[in-house]
Design an enzyme around this catalytic site. Structure first.
Site, PDB file in Angstrom:
ATOM      1  N   TYR A   1     107.159 -11.794  48.211  1.00 22.86           N
ATOM      2  CA  TYR A   1     108.507 -11.826  47.640  1.00 22.86           C
ATOM      3  C   TYR A   1     109.492 -12.578  48.527  1.00 22.86           C
ATOM      4  CZ  TYR A   1     106.679  -8.491  44.306  1.00 22.86           C
ATOM      5  OH  TYR A   1     105.916  -7.887  43.325  1.00 22.86           O
TER       6      TYR A   1
ATOM      7  N   GLU B   1      96.812 -11.820  37.025  1.00 19.81           N
ATOM      8  CA  GLU B   1      95.524 -12.340  36.587  1.00 19.81           C
ATOM      9  C   GLU B   1      94.783 -11.367  35.680  1.00 19.81           C
ATOM     10  OE1 GLU B   1      93.986 -13.058  40.547  1.00 19.81           O
ATOM     11  OE2 GLU B   1      92.596 -11.380  40.339  1.00 19.81           O
TER      12      GLU B   1
ATOM     13  N   TYR C   1      87.592  -8.372  44.004  1.00 19.04           N
ATOM     14  CA  TYR C   1      88.517  -9.223  43.253  1.00 19.04           C
ATOM     15  C   TYR C   1      89.581  -9.879  44.130  1.00 19.04           C
ATOM     16  CZ  TYR C   1      85.961  -7.767  39.228  1.00 19.04           C
ATOM     17  OH  TYR C   1      84.951  -7.587  38.330  1.00 19.04           O
TER      18      TYR C   1
ATOM     19  N   GLN D   1     107.998   3.590  41.081  1.00 14.79           N
ATOM     20  CA  GLN D   1     107.146   3.373  39.914  1.00 14.79           C
ATOM     21  C   GLN D   1     106.361   4.630  39.539  1.00 14.79           C
ATOM     22  OE1 GLN D   1     104.785   0.017  41.195  1.00 14.79           O
ATOM     23  NE2 GLN D   1     106.477  -1.426  40.945  1.00 14.79           N
TER      24      GLN D   1
ATOM     25  N   HIS E   1     103.119   0.897  43.204  1.00 14.28           N
ATOM     26  CA  HIS E   1     101.750   0.397  43.002  1.00 14.28           C
ATOM     27  C   HIS E   1     100.727   1.528  42.861  1.00 14.28           C
ATOM     28  CE1 HIS E   1     102.507  -3.948  44.599  1.00 14.28           C
ATOM     29  NE2 HIS E   1     103.478  -3.517  43.810  1.00 14.28           N
TER      30      HIS E   1
END
Length: 350
Positions: A244, A223, A233, A69, A131
């Site tokens: 997964y 979310e 959080y 990513q 991430h």
């Protein structure tokens, strides 16, 4: 330019006009005061699109880790860009087994970035090219927020205030930390909030002074949160998703001292970006969050009233492609599609 029409059955009638259609793995777009654009391409290019549509890859930008990513991600303008020409670029810095989210800043001049330097880099290396978070937002006081991901394999670090993984970071325009004054986070720490998985959406409701953040859950549990300094959080101590493999990440969906999302998607939509819309061009959408949905290849519109989501609507699914970025510039809505051949699209009233 290509134009696609929307169905007449929709409450808001619009058309989609393609501005650029030959982008490679685009991730983010910023609009320049002259009507041009800056667009990041994940492979490591910062592209300038002039107001006349001429495309140019800018020189003097940093090397990046392209893979997984990683790569070039967000781009934002300094609030005083019209006078100082300064831009901010978030990107993956390092090698595959030792990398982190970083910010590069410099001045845009004559087809290049001049006096550019790295002003921030997450202190802890992560061992996977996954991430990164990497979304940026300038606050009204001039400070800059940056989201950082948990690195996928380092998720427990999201609950460690001493780690910069799985956090929202707050810095000055020069990269120095802006402390929250919260002893839990360390008074000299740049950590603004913690307990995040992979947050890639930040949006400011300027009228009400509310910052919204969204983040990817694992399998389920994406979310939207109201962001505030010092808050926890929850990830991975609480989550509404599962791993997964199907195994529990945590048996808890909420816990004292941990913030609950104001909206949760299960199954996941893979939220990519987010913008706050409060405009007259599409008055029926005013007071809404616009959230890119990679999995469902559309944009989700969430109307928010007094911190409560009262309505959800799917938009722009006729594009039949992944939406990587959603932006609102001067009351106009822009979409950036994902992939090896990406497009910049403007949403226009019909």
């Amino acid at each position: 330019m290509l134009v696609a029409g929307a169905g007449a059955a929709l409450a808001v009638d619009y058309e989609l006009e393609t501005i650029v259609d030959d982008l490679r793995w685009p991730w983010s777009v910023a609009q320049l005061p002259d009507g041009g654009f800056l667009i990041t391409q994940r492979e490591g290019q910062l592209v300038h699109i002039s107001a006349e549509g001429k495309k140019q890859v800018l020189k003097n930008t940093p090397d990046t880790l392209f893979g997984g990513q990683g790569g070039y991600m967000d781009v934002v303008l300094h609030p005083d860009f019209s006078t100082n020409r300064r831009i901010y670029l978030s990107y993956a810095e390092g090698v595959s087994k030792a990398n982190g989210t970083a910010i590069f800043s410099g001045r845009l001049e004559n087809g290049a970035i001049v006096d550019g330097r790295q002003i921030f880099r997450v202190a802890q290396d992560k061992t996977t090219p996954q991430h990164y978070g990497a979304r940026m937002l300038f606050m009204p006081d001039g400070s800059l927020l940056l989201t950082t991901g948990d690195g996928f394999e380092h998720r427990e670090d999201a609950q460690d205030p001493a780690s910069q993984l799985g956090k929202v970071i707050r810095i000055n325009e020069d990269g120095n930390a802006v402390g929250t004054g919260d002893d839990r986070l360390g008074r000299g720490s740049p950590v603004y909030s913690y307990g995040h998985r992979n947050p890639q959406g930040l949006a400011l409701d300027e009228k009400r002074g509310i910052v919204y953040l969204h983040e990817h859950g694992p399998r389920g549990g994406d979310e939207v949160n109201v962001l505030a300094a010092g808050n926890n959080y929850g990830w991975p101590a609480v989550t509404r998703g599962v791993d997964y493999s199907g195994a529990y990440v945590s048996p808890f969906k909420e816990a004292p001292g941990m913030e609950n999302g104001i909206w949760v998607w299960t199954p996941s939509i893979a939220p990519s970006s987010m913008a706050w819309y409060e405009g007259s061009r599409f008055s029926d959408w005013s007071g809404s969050l616009l959230v890119g949905a990679l999995v469902d290849m559309e944009v989700r519109r969430l109307r928010v009233i007094d911190g409560v989501v009262t309505e959800e609507e799917a938009l722009f699914s006729e594009l039949e492609t992944r939406i990587r970025d959603v932006r609102v510039f001067d009351g106009s809505i822009y979409l950036l599609t994902d992939g090896e051949v990406g497009q910049l699209i403007e949403v226009l009233p019909r």
